[in-house]
Design a protein around this motif. Structure first.
Motif, short mmCIF file in Angstrom:
data_model
loop_
_atom_site.label_atom_id
_atom_site.label_comp_id
_atom_site.label_asym_id
_atom_site.label_seq_id
_atom_site.Cartn_x
_atom_site.Cartn_y
_atom_site.Cartn_z
N GLY A 179 0.82 -1.21 0.00
CA GLY A 179 0.00 0.00 0.00
C GLY A 179 0.85 1.26 0.00
N THR A 180 1.87 1.27 0.82
CA THR A 180 2.78 2.41 0.88
C THR A 180 3.55 2.56 -0.42
N ALA A 181 4.06 1.44 -0.93
CA ALA A 181 4.83 1.48 -2.18
C ALA A 181 3.98 2.04 -3.32
N TYR A 182 2.76 1.56 -3.42
CA TYR A 182 1.90 2.02 -4.50
C TYR A 182 1.54 3.51 -4.33
N ALA A 183 1.25 3.92 -3.12
CA ALA A 183 0.91 5.33 -2.88
C ALA A 183 2.08 6.24 -3.22
N VAL A 184 3.28 5.84 -2.83
CA VAL A 184 4.47 6.64 -3.15
C VAL A 184 4.70 6.66 -4.66
N PHE A 185 4.57 5.51 -5.30
CA PHE A 185 4.73 5.39 -6.75
C PHE A 185 3.78 6.33 -7.50
N VAL A 186 2.51 6.25 -7.15
CA VAL A 186 1.50 7.07 -7.83
C VAL A 186 1.69 8.55 -7.50
N GLY A 187 2.00 8.86 -6.24
CA GLY A 187 2.20 10.25 -5.84
C GLY A 187 3.38 10.89 -6.56
N LEU A 188 4.51 10.18 -6.59
CA LEU A 188 5.67 10.71 -7.30
C LEU A 188 5.40 10.82 -8.79
N GLY A 189 4.69 9.84 -9.33
CA GLY A 189 4.32 9.90 -10.75
C GLY A 189 3.43 11.08 -11.06
N THR A 190 2.50 11.35 -10.16
CA THR A 190 1.59 12.49 -10.35
C THR A 190 2.36 13.81 -10.31
N VAL A 191 3.19 13.96 -9.30
CA VAL A 191 3.99 15.19 -9.19
C VAL A 191 4.89 15.34 -10.41
N GLY A 192 5.57 14.26 -10.78
CA GLY A 192 6.47 14.32 -11.93
C GLY A 192 5.75 14.64 -13.22
N LEU A 251 -0.82 28.74 -8.60
CA LEU A 251 -0.40 28.74 -7.20
C LEU A 251 -1.06 27.60 -6.42
N LEU A 252 -2.35 27.38 -6.63
CA LEU A 252 -3.03 26.29 -5.93
C LEU A 252 -2.45 24.93 -6.32
N GLN A 253 -2.12 24.75 -7.59
CA GLN A 253 -1.51 23.49 -8.02
C GLN A 253 -0.16 23.28 -7.34
N VAL A 254 0.63 24.32 -7.27
CA VAL A 254 1.93 24.22 -6.60
C VAL A 254 1.73 23.89 -5.11
N LEU A 255 0.75 24.51 -4.49
CA LEU A 255 0.45 24.23 -3.09
C LEU A 255 0.06 22.76 -2.89
N PHE A 256 -0.81 22.26 -3.76
CA PHE A 256 -1.25 20.86 -3.62
C PHE A 256 -0.14 19.87 -3.99
N ILE A 257 0.72 20.22 -4.91
CA ILE A 257 1.89 19.38 -5.20
C ILE A 257 2.76 19.30 -3.96
N GLY A 258 2.97 20.43 -3.30
CA GLY A 258 3.74 20.44 -2.05
C GLY A 258 3.09 19.58 -0.99
N LEU A 259 1.78 19.68 -0.88
CA LEU A 259 1.04 18.86 0.09
C LEU A 259 1.17 17.37 -0.23
N LEU A 260 1.10 17.05 -1.50
CA LEU A 260 1.27 15.66 -1.93
C LEU A 260 2.67 15.16 -1.59
N LEU A 261 3.68 15.98 -1.82
CA LEU A 261 5.05 15.60 -1.48
C LEU A 261 5.22 15.39 0.03
N VAL A 262 4.58 16.24 0.82
CA VAL A 262 4.63 16.07 2.28
C VAL A 262 4.02 14.71 2.66
N GLY A 263 2.91 14.36 2.03
CA GLY A 263 2.28 13.07 2.29
C GLY A 263 3.16 11.91 1.88
N ILE A 264 3.80 12.01 0.73
CA ILE A 264 4.69 10.95 0.24
C ILE A 264 5.87 10.77 1.20
N ILE A 265 6.48 11.87 1.58
CA ILE A 265 7.62 11.80 2.52
C ILE A 265 7.16 11.24 3.86
#
Length: 108
Positions: A55-68, A83-97
């Motif tokens: 579950g963690t591997a898949y979430a990280v995979f999809v999250g990094l793929g989405t950001v990338g 700006l909102l997209q950048v904010l949510f990308i940052g939020l997604l990265l925080v979740g992935i980390i």
């Protein structure tokens, strides 16, 4: 365990390649590279998932793929990035980390 995380990051890079390929491929060689990227991406995901919680591997995979994919689309293809997209990308990265940091390592 670091090897599996590294494989997962590389898998996400190939995910970005095949997602971009699905949108922009127009010739047989481009479609061929897209298929190769799909095979490599999922192969590395499967390999890393053997020693990481799936579950963690898949979430990280999809999250990094989405950001990338969003970042690549903005920088290579001129897709607007607000700006909102950048904010949510940052939020997604925080979740992935956070997922990566909170995952207990197992030997196996």
């Amino acid at each position: 365990m670091m090897k599996e995380w590294s494989l997962l990051v590389v898998a996400a890079v190939f995910e970005v390649m095949w997602v971009i390929g699905l949108k922009h491929a127009s010739t047989l060689p481009e479609w061929g590279l897209t298929v190769v990227a799909i095979i490599i991406s999922f192969g590395l995901l499967i390999r890393s998932g053997k020693n990481l919680p799936v579950g963690t591997a898949y979430a990280v995979f999809v999250g990094l793929g989405t950001v990338g994919t969003v970042v690549t689309d903005a920088f290579l293809f001129g897709q607007p990035l607000g700006l909102l997209q950048v904010l949510f990308i940052g939020l997604l990265l925080v979740g992935i980390i956070g997922l990566k940091q909170s995952t207990k390592e197992e030997n196996g």
